[in-house]
Every structure is written in C-alpha cells, then in structure tokens.
Motif scaffolding. Structure first.
Motif, short mmCIF file in Angstrom:
data_model
loop_
_atom_site.label_atom_id
_atom_site.label_comp_id
_atom_site.label_asym_id
_atom_site.label_seq_id
_atom_site.Cartn_x
_atom_site.Cartn_y
_atom_site.Cartn_z
N ASN A 125 0.82 -1.21 0.00
CA ASN A 125 0.00 0.00 0.00
C ASN A 125 0.85 1.26 0.00
OD1 ASN A 125 -2.48 1.41 0.06
ND2 ASN A 125 -2.38 1.61 2.29
N ALA A 126 1.90 1.27 -0.81
CA ALA A 126 2.82 2.42 -0.83
C ALA A 126 2.42 3.41 -1.93
CB ALA A 126 4.25 1.94 -1.07
N SER A 127 2.55 4.69 -1.63
CA SER A 127 2.41 5.71 -2.67
C SER A 127 3.74 6.44 -2.90
CB SER A 127 1.31 6.71 -2.33
OG SER A 127 1.59 7.40 -1.13
N VAL A 128 4.62 6.43 -1.90
CA VAL A 128 5.94 7.04 -2.02
C VAL A 128 6.96 6.13 -1.34
CG1 VAL A 128 7.41 9.01 -1.40
CG2 VAL A 128 5.00 9.40 -2.01
N ILE A 129 8.05 5.83 -2.03
CA ILE A 129 9.14 5.06 -1.46
C ILE A 129 10.44 5.83 -1.71
CG2 ILE A 129 10.40 2.88 -1.43
CD1 ILE A 129 7.88 1.51 -2.50
N VAL A 130 11.18 6.07 -0.66
CA VAL A 130 12.41 6.86 -0.73
C VAL A 130 13.60 5.99 -0.35
CG1 VAL A 130 13.65 8.87 0.20
CG2 VAL A 130 11.17 8.98 -0.15
N LEU A 131 14.62 5.99 -1.20
CA LEU A 131 15.91 5.38 -0.88
C LEU A 131 16.98 6.43 -1.16
CD1 LEU A 131 14.17 2.99 -2.68
CD2 LEU A 131 15.97 1.63 -1.63
N ASN A 132 17.26 7.25 -0.17
CA ASN A 132 18.27 8.29 -0.33
C ASN A 132 19.62 7.78 0.15
OD1 ASN A 132 16.84 10.34 -1.61
ND2 ASN A 132 16.09 11.23 0.30
N PHE A 133 20.48 7.43 -0.81
CA PHE A 133 21.83 6.93 -0.54
C PHE A 133 21.79 5.65 0.28
CE2 PHE A 133 21.79 11.55 -0.97
CZ PHE A 133 22.47 11.64 -2.18
N THR A 134 20.94 4.73 -0.17
CA THR A 134 20.70 3.47 0.53
C THR A 134 21.01 2.27 -0.35
OG1 THR A 134 18.98 4.46 1.91
CG2 THR A 134 18.93 2.07 1.68
N LEU A 135 20.52 2.28 -1.60
CA LEU A 135 20.69 1.12 -2.47
C LEU A 135 22.16 0.80 -2.70
CD1 LEU A 135 18.85 -0.89 -4.02
CD2 LEU A 135 19.18 0.54 -6.04
N GLN A 136 23.01 1.82 -2.66
CA GLN A 136 24.44 1.63 -2.91
C GLN A 136 25.10 0.76 -1.84
OE1 GLN A 136 25.20 5.79 -3.05
NE2 GLN A 136 25.56 6.02 -0.85
N PHE A 137 24.44 0.59 -0.69
CA PHE A 137 24.97 -0.26 0.38
C PHE A 137 24.32 -1.65 0.39
CE2 PHE A 137 25.75 4.07 2.04
CZ PHE A 137 27.11 3.98 2.21
N VAL A 138 23.36 -1.88 -0.48
CA VAL A 138 22.74 -3.21 -0.63
C VAL A 138 23.62 -4.05 -1.56
CG1 VAL A 138 20.71 -4.45 -1.51
CG2 VAL A 138 20.42 -2.32 -0.22
N ARG A 139 23.82 -5.31 -1.24
CA ARG A 139 24.64 -6.16 -2.09
C ARG A 139 24.09 -6.16 -3.51
NH1 ARG A 139 24.18 -10.53 1.63
NH2 ARG A 139 23.62 -11.88 -0.12
N PRO A 140 24.95 -5.98 -4.52
CA PRO A 140 24.48 -5.84 -5.90
C PRO A 140 23.55 -6.95 -6.36
CG PRO A 140 26.78 -5.22 -5.78
CD PRO A 140 26.42 -5.75 -4.42
#
Length: 243
Positions: A125-140
């Motif tokens: 039930n999301a309308s906005v999802i923010v990843l500010n400088f986060t995905l870069q720390f997730v394993r590729p």
C-alpha cells in the motif's frame, strides 16, 4: 547538535570497513553535509515530491532512514489524510538516534520506525518510497529483487525516489567526477588524509551503479518512467513513476 566529523583525521594503522555504528551516528549530519554535494536540496525536494504524489490512506516508506532527514522533510508537508510514514534502517544506533530526533518534531503525521533489513521486509500500500543513498549499500545481487518488490507494492500513480553515488561508463568521465567530488570535500574542510582514509574505508562497502543501470532496473521492475531530476558530479537522484 551534531559533532564535527573527524573520524579519519588522524593516521590509522588499520582502516576497517565503513559501518554505520555509534561513532558515525554521532557525526552523521556533519559528515553527509560535507561529503554529499546537493544533499540539502535532495532532502528538501524529497518532501516536495512526496507531497505531490502521496495518496490518502497509504504508506510512505523511507528506506535506510538514518537520522530521519527525509522523514522530517515529508512530515513537514501537507500530506493527504491517513498517510503513515514508515522508516526502516538496519543500524540500531541510527534508529535509536532517529527516535530522539522525531521526539522533538511537532508535526503530527504518524511515523513508525523499524530496525530491519530492507531486503527482507514485506511492503504494501505504498504511494511514495524513498531510498536516499541506501541502495548503494545493498549487495548488488540483491538490488533487482528489492526494486521489483518495491515497485510491486506501489499504488498506481506512486513514485520511487532513489538517490545514489553513481559511476560513469566512460573512465575519463568517472575519474573527473571522482576528482571533483574529492575537491568538494577538501573545500568543505576535509584534509587529503581524511579523503584518502574515508575512501579506503568505504571501498567495497559502497558499490556504485551507473544511471543507466538504475533506470533499466526501475523500468524492468514495472515503472513507467525513471528520470534524473538532480545531479551534481557523481551524485544523482532519480524519480520513477508507476502509472
């Protein structure tokens, strides 16, 4: 009040991989302001974008919420009725400090904080999802599946905001932007030693993707558009819409 970031100001015999522990949390606002060009603009406009696309009776996620800057930016906006902001971070120190920050905020949009691995959470039930400088720390190898799960949880008309340190496919352009970023840090008071030691600490922890890779991943996951709305040197923010 944030302490000044001097974590790498003295020569270190061994440089440990960068972690979001209590020492980083204590200087984090100063660190990110002096290290990330355009950070205040990205945070401010995260709230503006959220206000434009947030839908009534929906969830607004801030993934890798750290000390809650994006949460506060969204919370300060006139959001639709019955919105809820959910902040998730896998650093206990960050979540604890974020709670303290939010306790001083007078805005009333409900906020739920979770200490969890964003790749293991179920979203809905999301309308906005923010990843500010986060995905870069997730394993590729986990990034495609995460983005697919996030897009699947988005309502039609919802958005993802993804801000990242990016790489360039042309080696000379990649080097130029790295050099410009390091000069930005020097002009913000970091020494050559601090720049070099921080770079060693974060190497193999922060893994960059190109803007093209980010766009393809978002479109393949089901977004109808994905475009850069802000860029300075090798830092960029993308807004992706699910029609």
């Amino acid at each position: 009040m944030s302490n000044k970031d001097n974590l790498f100001s003295e020569p270190l015999d061994q440089i440990a991989p960068f972690r979001f522990d209590e020492s980083v949390v204590s200087v984090f606002p100063d660190m990110i302001k002096r290290s990330v060009p355009g950070y205040p603009t990205i945070i401010a406009m995260t709230g503006v974008l959220a206000a434009r696309y947030a839908q009534a009776n929906s969830n607004l996620y801030d993934l890798g919420c750290s000390l809650g800057a994006s949460i506060l930016s969204m919370r300060q906006q006139p959001l639709p009725d019955s919105c809820k902001i959910i902040g998730i971070d896998n650093s206990t120190a960050m979540i604890e400090r974020c709670r303290s920050v939010l306790d001083t905020d007078s805005n009333t949009t409900p906020v739920e904080l979770r200490c969890d691995d964003i790749t293991a959470v179920d979203y809905d039930n999301a309308s906005v999802i923010v990843l500010n400088f986060t995905l870069q720390f997730v394993r590729p190898e986990l990034r495609n599946a995460l983005i697919q799960k996030l897009v699947a949880s988005l309502r039609p008309g919802g958005i993802l905001i993804i801000s990242e340190k990016v790489e360039f496919t042309e080696p000379h352009l990649d080097q130029l932007n790295m050099d410009l970023h390091h000069e930005f840090k020097r002009r913000n008071g970091y020494s050559d030693l601090e720049v070099a030691q921080k770079r060693s600490a974060i190497e193999n922890v922060l893994i960059r993707d190109s803007i093209e890779t980010h766009r393809k991943r978002l479109l393949d996951a089901g977004c109808d558009s994905a475009n850069v709305w802000f860029q300075c040197f090798n830092f960029a923010s993308i807004v992706a819409l699910k029609a």
